[in-house]
Design an enzyme around this catalytic site. Structure first.
Site, PDB file in Angstrom:
ATOM      1  N   THR A  20      44.298  46.698  36.633  1.00 39.91           N
ATOM      2  CA  THR A  20      45.420  47.054  36.870  1.00 39.91           C
ATOM      3  C   THR A  20      46.621  47.630  35.852  1.00 39.91           C
ATOM      4  OG1 THR A  20      45.741  46.975  39.153  1.00 39.91           O
ATOM      5  CG2 THR A  20      47.451  47.733  38.224  1.00 39.91           C
ATOM      6  N   SER A  67      39.643  43.512  38.810  1.00 41.48           N
ATOM      7  CA  SER A  67      38.931  43.057  39.053  1.00 41.48           C
ATOM      8  C   SER A  67      38.208  42.327  40.126  1.00 41.48           C
ATOM      9  CB  SER A  67      40.138  41.372  39.087  1.00 41.48           C
ATOM     10  OG  SER A  67      40.614  41.638  40.118  1.00 41.48           O
ATOM     11  N   THR A 100      44.898  41.635  39.514  1.00 42.59           N
ATOM     12  CA  THR A 100      45.380  40.951  40.085  1.00 42.59           C
ATOM     13  C   THR A 100      44.213  40.478  41.537  1.00 42.59           C
ATOM     14  OG1 THR A 100      46.378  42.328  41.003  1.00 42.59           O
ATOM     15  CG2 THR A 100      48.151  41.813  39.168  1.00 42.59           C
ATOM     16  N   ASP A 101      43.511  41.261  41.552  1.00 46.31           N
ATOM     17  CA  ASP A 101      43.376  41.078  43.198  1.00 46.31           C
ATOM     18  C   ASP A 101      42.098  39.268  42.658  1.00 46.31           C
ATOM     19  OD1 ASP A 101      43.520  43.337  44.354  1.00 46.31           O
ATOM     20  OD2 ASP A 101      42.044  44.531  44.097  1.00 46.31           O
TER      21      ASP A 101
END
Length: 336
Positions: A20, A67, A100-101
């Site tokens: 992101t 991610s 971030t995932d």
């Protein structure tokens, strides 16, 4: 008349992998309908001109993906590149941008496979680069700032998000969309002292060395068990892992279990059907605390202790890739 020399700025390498923080949307007010991994490392650096005052910054684009599409194969490439850079005398620190995932999984893999005497700092963003109040630029600035501090090297792999420093060993994403999405009981302010950073020094026994000949990481599956979950899924996975173990020389299974990593009795036959060479990790899905050791369990069953199921999977992948088996794997795994 003598002229004082300006102090040399730290030499920092930025490894960009997408996410992101490199995402874009059609509108500055759109913080959800964006596409991750659109901007390259050069654009991320150009958006924060203040970085030039902190460090001599060079950058590499290793990947540019969302991610959610990160795989263990990406971890292996990233780990080896970080290890190589950390060994160079002309590098003082390494910063990694990431989505971030799956940030917590990549960070933990690096924590246990990279042996670096220099800071390794990850950062990310919850809002795309095009957002009206994008969080990526400040996160990147603070990550580079931390990577310039030699004291950060002893703290293991760190992440910088939302004015906080979070150690990889306990990093966890706890909200799907909030800017303050991550939590760890050991977070520090970005203004933390060197002494506070060094207090995060990880267990020196927690790392493994991946042999140079390892080109593919072993398959390890993760199943979350709920009330009444069918053991048929475990049976299917068990058969696939048994085949994979024969083909790859290693495979494993992690179970995210209720409460104190409690295994339903209906699941035992499926696990008993696994070859003894395939380790099974019992992890609590509670997200905190330490699950108790159990006497009398089969020799290929391992206890995750304080590791959540995600980190238990990462740890098992790394241990198997390092060639640990049987009692050696158990000893290393349960030192977690």
């Amino acid at each position: 008349m003598s002229t004082a020399l300006s102090p040399r700025r730290p030499r920092i390498v930025l490894l960009a992998t997408g996410g992101t923080i490199a995402g874009t949307a059609s509108s500055a007010t759109d913080t959800h309908g964006y596409t991750a991994g659109q901007l390259g490392a050069e654009a991320l650096v150009a958006a924060v001109p203040q970085l030039a005052r902190l460090a001599e910054l060079t950058f590499e684009q290793l990947f540019n993906i969302d991610s959610k599409d990160m795989t263990p194969q990406h971890w292996l490439v990233l780990s080896r590149r970080v290890q190589m850079l950390a060994a160079l005398p002309g590098v003082d620190g390494i910063v990694i941008t990431h989505g971030t995932d799956t940030l917590e999984e990549t960070a933990y893999f690096l924590q246990i496979t990279v042996n670096a005497a220099k800071p390794v700092v990850m950062t990310a963003a919850m809002r795309p680069a095009t957002a009206l109040s994008a969080d990526g630029p400040l996160n990147l600035y603070q990550a580079v700032e931390l990577a310039c501090r030699p004291a950060a090297a002893r703290a293991g792999v760190l992440a910088v998000l939302g004015d906080r420093i979070l150690p990889a060993a306990s990093l966890a994403k706890r909200h799907p969309t909030a800017v303050d999405a991550f939590s760890t009981p050991e977070s520090l302010s970005v203004l933390a002292s060197d002494a506070a950073l060094q207090a995060l020094t990880p267990n020196r026994y927690s790392r493994v060395t991946l042999p140079a000949e390892v080109v593919t990481l072993p398959p390890v599956e993760l199943l979350t068990v709920g009330a009444g979950s069918s053991p048929a899924l475990a049976s299917a996975v068990a058969r696939a892992l048994a085949r994979a173990s024969l083909l790859t020389g290693g495979a494993g299974l992690v179970l995210g279990l209720p409460g104190n990593a409690s295994l339903p009795e209906s699941w035992r036959p499926a696990l008993d059907a696994l070859p003894s060479a395939v380790p099974v990790v019992l992890a609590s899905r509670c997200g905190g605390g330490v699950s108790a050791q159990r006497a009398g369990t089969p020799g290929n069953w391992l206890n995750a202790g304080g590791l959540d199921p995600l980190k238990a999977r990462v740890r098992l992948i790394a241990g198997l890739a390092a060639g640990l088996r049987g009692a050696r794997l158990r000893r290393w795994f349960e030192r977690g």
